[in-house]
Design a protein around this motif. Structure first.
Motif, short mmCIF file in Angstrom:
data_model
loop_
_atom_site.label_atom_id
_atom_site.label_comp_id
_atom_site.label_asym_id
_atom_site.label_seq_id
_atom_site.Cartn_x
_atom_site.Cartn_y
_atom_site.Cartn_z
N PHE A 147 1.04 -1.17 -0.02
CA PHE A 147 -0.29 0.00 0.00
C PHE A 147 0.96 1.18 0.05
O PHE A 147 2.18 1.25 0.34
N SER A 148 0.34 2.46 -0.26
CA SER A 148 1.00 3.72 -0.25
C SER A 148 0.71 4.55 0.61
O SER A 148 -0.43 4.31 1.19
N VAL A 149 1.70 5.51 1.09
CA VAL A 149 1.34 6.37 2.10
C VAL A 149 1.89 7.60 1.61
O VAL A 149 2.79 7.84 1.00
N TYR A 166 14.71 8.87 11.12
CA TYR A 166 14.28 7.96 12.30
C TYR A 166 14.69 6.44 11.68
O TYR A 166 15.55 5.79 12.34
N VAL A 167 14.37 6.22 10.45
CA VAL A 167 14.73 4.90 9.93
C VAL A 167 16.28 4.81 9.75
O VAL A 167 16.91 3.82 10.16
N ALA A 168 16.83 6.02 9.58
CA ALA A 168 18.26 5.69 9.41
C ALA A 168 19.03 5.53 10.86
O ALA A 168 19.92 4.84 10.93
N GLN A 169 18.50 6.07 11.76
CA GLN A 169 18.94 6.09 13.09
C GLN A 169 18.71 4.34 13.44
O GLN A 169 19.44 4.20 14.55
N ARG A 170 17.85 3.76 13.00
CA ARG A 170 17.64 2.47 13.42
C ARG A 170 18.68 1.41 12.73
O ARG A 170 18.98 0.35 13.21
N GLY A 171 19.53 1.83 11.96
CA GLY A 171 20.64 1.00 11.26
C GLY A 171 20.59 0.60 9.93
O GLY A 171 19.47 0.95 9.49
N LEU A 172 21.64 -0.15 9.34
CA LEU A 172 21.49 -0.35 8.10
C LEU A 172 20.53 -1.38 7.69
O LEU A 172 20.17 -1.26 6.33
N SER A 229 9.52 0.37 5.01
CA SER A 229 8.78 -0.82 5.07
C SER A 229 8.72 -1.34 6.54
O SER A 229 7.63 -1.35 7.16
N GLU A 230 9.95 -1.86 6.99
CA GLU A 230 10.07 -2.42 8.49
C GLU A 230 9.92 -1.44 9.34
O GLU A 230 9.28 -1.76 10.21
N ALA A 231 10.08 -0.05 9.21
CA ALA A 231 10.10 0.91 10.43
C ALA A 231 8.42 1.00 10.40
O ALA A 231 7.76 1.08 11.50
N VAL A 232 7.66 0.86 9.30
CA VAL A 232 6.21 0.86 9.30
C VAL A 232 5.68 -0.14 9.91
O VAL A 232 4.78 0.05 10.92
N ARG A 233 6.16 -1.32 9.57
CA ARG A 233 5.65 -2.65 10.17
C ARG A 233 5.86 -2.46 11.72
O ARG A 233 5.10 -2.77 12.54
N ASP A 234 6.94 -1.97 12.04
CA ASP A 234 7.38 -2.05 13.77
C ASP A 234 6.30 -0.98 14.56
O ASP A 234 5.78 -1.39 15.46
N LEU A 235 6.00 0.17 13.89
CA LEU A 235 5.41 1.15 14.14
C LEU A 235 3.85 0.62 14.40
O LEU A 235 2.92 0.63 15.46
N VAL A 236 3.16 -0.17 13.21
CA VAL A 236 2.18 -0.65 13.39
C VAL A 236 1.90 -1.82 14.45
O VAL A 236 0.97 -1.82 15.09
#
Length: 137
Positions: free
Chosen positions: A7-9, A22-28, A33-40
Motif C-alpha cells: 500500500f502507499s502512504v 528515524y529509519v536511518a538511526q535504526r541501522g543499516l 517498510s520495516e519501520a512502518v511494520r514496527d510502528l504498526v
C-alpha cells in the motif's frame, strides 16, 4: 511468512524527511517498510493490552532510597503477594543511598498494571515506569 500486501502512504516532505532520519538511526538493515511494520505492531500491541485479560509481559523499573523507612520490606511483601505473576527481579545498589530494581512479570495485563501501580505508588519510590507488551503467540 504470510502474503505481503503493498500500500502507499502520502505525507508531507518535512514529515517524510523526519521519518527517513528515524529509519536511518535504526541501522543499516532498516528501511521504510520495516519501520512502518514496527510502528504498526507497537500500536496493535498497545491496543491489545488495553484488554485487562490479555496475556502480557511487563517490566517495572524503580529507583528508590534504601534508607526510606521500611520500603524494602514493603516492596518485598508486595512481590511475595504476587509470586505467581512475578518471574524475576534484579536489585542493584546505584550508590550509597539509591537502589534500582527491575521486576519482570507475566500474566493478565490488568493484574500486571495493578501490581505496577502498587509498587510504584509505595511511599519512598522516587520514580519508575511500567513497560507492558503482549505475548506474541
Amino acid at each position: 511468512m504470510a502474503d505481503l500486501a503493498r500500500f502507499s502512504v502520502s505525507m508531507d516532505e518535512d514529515m517524510l524527511q523526519r521519518f527517513d532520519q528515524y529509519v536511518a538511526q535504526r541501522g543499516l538493515s532498516s528501511n521504510r517498510s520495516e519501520a512502518v511494520r514496527d510502528l504498526v505492531r507497537e500500536v496493535l500491541a498497545q491496543e491489545e493490552i488495553g484488554d485487562p485479560e490479555t496475556e502480557a509481559v511487563a517490566s517495572v523499573t524503580m529507583v528508590f532510597s534504601h534508607h526510606a523507612h521500611d520500603l524494602t520490606e514493603k516492596l518485598d511483601n508486595i512481590e511475595h503477594e504476587y509470586y505467581g505473576l512475578i518471574i524475576s527481579k534484579v536489585h542493584i545498589h546505584l550508590d550509597a543511598h539509591n537502589c534500582l530494581e527491575v521486576i519482570l512479570m507475566r500474566g493478565p495485563a490488568g493484574q500486571l498494571r495493578n501490581i505496577a501501580e502498587t509498587l510504584l505508588g509505595a511511599k519512598g519510590v522516587r520514580n519508575g515506569k511500567l513497560v507492558l507488551t503482549t505475548v506474541d503467540e
